[in-house]
Design a protein around this motif. Structure first.
Motif, short mmCIF file in Angstrom:
data_model
loop_
_atom_site.label_atom_id
_atom_site.label_comp_id
_atom_site.label_asym_id
_atom_site.label_seq_id
_atom_site.Cartn_x
_atom_site.Cartn_y
_atom_site.Cartn_z
N GLU A 48 0.70 -1.19 -0.10
CA GLU A 48 -0.21 0.00 -0.01
C GLU A 48 0.82 1.44 0.12
N LEU A 49 0.36 2.22 -0.69
CA LEU A 49 1.09 3.50 -0.89
C LEU A 49 0.77 4.58 0.40
N TYR A 50 1.93 5.01 0.89
CA TYR A 50 1.78 5.97 2.00
C TYR A 50 2.58 7.20 1.62
N ALA A 51 2.28 8.42 2.26
CA ALA A 51 2.83 9.60 1.96
C ALA A 51 3.62 9.95 3.33
N VAL A 52 4.83 10.61 3.13
CA VAL A 52 5.78 11.07 4.32
C VAL A 52 6.08 12.50 4.01
N ARG A 53 5.69 13.44 4.82
CA ARG A 53 5.85 14.74 4.56
C ARG A 53 7.24 15.03 4.99
N ALA A 54 7.88 15.93 3.86
CA ALA A 54 9.49 16.12 4.21
C ALA A 54 9.68 17.00 5.68
N GLN A 55 10.66 16.59 6.58
CA GLN A 55 10.67 17.37 7.85
C GLN A 55 11.51 18.77 7.34
N THR A 63 6.59 9.39 -1.39
CA THR A 63 5.65 8.12 -1.35
C THR A 63 6.41 6.86 -0.83
N VAL A 64 6.01 6.21 0.06
CA VAL A 64 6.63 4.92 0.50
C VAL A 64 5.47 3.70 0.16
N MET A 65 6.35 2.73 0.03
CA MET A 65 5.68 1.33 -0.02
C MET A 65 6.50 0.38 0.57
N ILE A 66 5.92 -0.65 1.20
CA ILE A 66 6.53 -1.66 1.86
C ILE A 66 6.34 -2.90 0.89
N LYS A 67 7.42 -3.47 0.63
CA LYS A 67 7.29 -4.82 -0.40
C LYS A 67 8.04 -5.89 0.40
N GLN A 76 11.22 -4.69 2.58
CA GLN A 76 12.06 -3.78 1.79
C GLN A 76 11.10 -2.63 1.69
N THR A 77 11.65 -1.33 2.05
CA THR A 77 10.90 -0.01 1.71
C THR A 77 11.36 0.69 0.41
N LEU A 78 10.37 0.99 -0.38
CA LEU A 78 10.67 1.67 -1.61
C LEU A 78 10.13 3.10 -1.46
N VAL A 79 11.17 4.14 -1.56
CA VAL A 79 10.74 5.40 -1.28
C VAL A 79 10.97 6.08 -2.56
N SER A 80 9.84 7.07 -2.82
CA SER A 80 10.23 7.93 -4.25
C SER A 80 11.00 9.11 -4.22
N ASN A 81 11.29 9.70 -4.91
CA ASN A 81 11.95 11.21 -4.95
C ASN A 81 11.12 12.10 -4.37
N PRO A 82 11.64 13.35 -3.97
CA PRO A 82 10.39 14.25 -3.03
C PRO A 82 9.55 14.82 -4.44
N VAL A 83 8.50 14.96 -4.10
CA VAL A 83 7.50 15.64 -4.76
C VAL A 83 6.70 17.00 -4.19
N MET A 84 6.93 17.97 -4.94
CA MET A 84 6.23 19.45 -4.43
C MET A 84 4.88 19.33 -4.43
N GLY A 85 4.14 19.63 -3.49
CA GLY A 85 2.88 19.81 -3.93
C GLY A 85 1.71 19.13 -2.64
N THR A 86 0.65 19.05 -2.84
CA THR A 86 -0.02 18.45 -1.85
C THR A 86 -0.31 16.85 -2.15
N PRO A 95 3.73 9.80 9.68
CA PRO A 95 5.01 10.40 10.22
C PRO A 95 6.33 9.47 9.89
N GLN A 96 7.11 10.22 9.37
CA GLN A 96 8.52 9.55 9.19
C GLN A 96 8.86 8.66 10.26
N GLU A 97 8.90 8.79 11.29
CA GLU A 97 9.33 7.89 12.53
C GLU A 97 8.27 6.45 12.47
N GLN A 98 7.31 6.72 12.21
CA GLN A 98 6.33 5.53 11.96
C GLN A 98 6.90 4.50 10.93
N VAL A 99 7.10 4.86 9.82
CA VAL A 99 8.13 4.27 8.82
C VAL A 99 9.08 3.41 9.28
N PHE A 100 9.91 4.23 9.97
CA PHE A 100 11.47 3.53 10.41
C PHE A 100 10.89 2.58 11.45
#
Length: 150
Positions: A48-55, A63-67, A76-86, A95-100
């Motif tokens: 499932e796809l999740y979003a993590v706001r840049a700190q 966007t983050v996905m666990i595979k 394995q965690t798949l992380v996208s490049n940063p995306v500007m926008g909503t 939150p980023q801490e939850q992913v880690f």
């Protein structure tokens, strides 16, 4: 609890009915209310796809996905490049801490030593055939050598 005078019930049933009535009074209107204002820790689900706001810049998100890794059974965690926008509708922000934290939990078997074998993958083949006794050639190979004699 009010009972009709003609209604005779056993003391156990009366006690049960009174207990249920007290339970209904204690639970209020049946709605759940949280007293704590902190966000709940959700459990990230694989694929499932999740979003993590840049700190460092709140205008960006990743966007983050666990595979599940099919080779070693870990995650394995798949992380996208940063995306500007909503963040788009349908993608939950976490939150980023939850992913880690979740990645540590999901891959904890690597830390316990169960997966730190020299040869963790045994493959689909059975044990190899060894030569019986002191012989250097197995019976299988002897049979193959005789096959050409016919």
């Amino acid at each position: 609890m009010n009972q009709h005078p003609h209604n005779k019930t056993s003391p156990a049933v009366s006690f049960y009915a009174e207990t249920l009535q007290n339970f209904v009074k204690a639970t209020g209107d049946g709605h759940s209310y949280r007293d704590d204002s902190r966000p709940l820790n959700i459990r990230l689900k694989p694929n499932e796809l999740y979003a993590v706001r840049a700190q460092d810049d709140k205008r960006f998100y990743r966007t983050v996905m666990i595979k599940k890794n099919q080779l070693n059974g870990g995650f394995q965690t798949l992380v996208s490049n940063p995306v500007m926008g909503t963040i788009p509708d349908g993608i939950q922000e976490v939150p980023q801490e939850q992913v880690f934290k979740q990645m540590r939990d999901m891959n904890s078997s690597m830390v316990t030593g169960q997966d730190l074998k020299a040869f963790p993958f045994t493959g689909a083949m059975g044990p190899s055939e060894i030569a019986p006794g002191n012989g250097l050639v197995s019976q299988h190979h002897k049979n193959l050598q005789r096959r050409n004699e016919r």
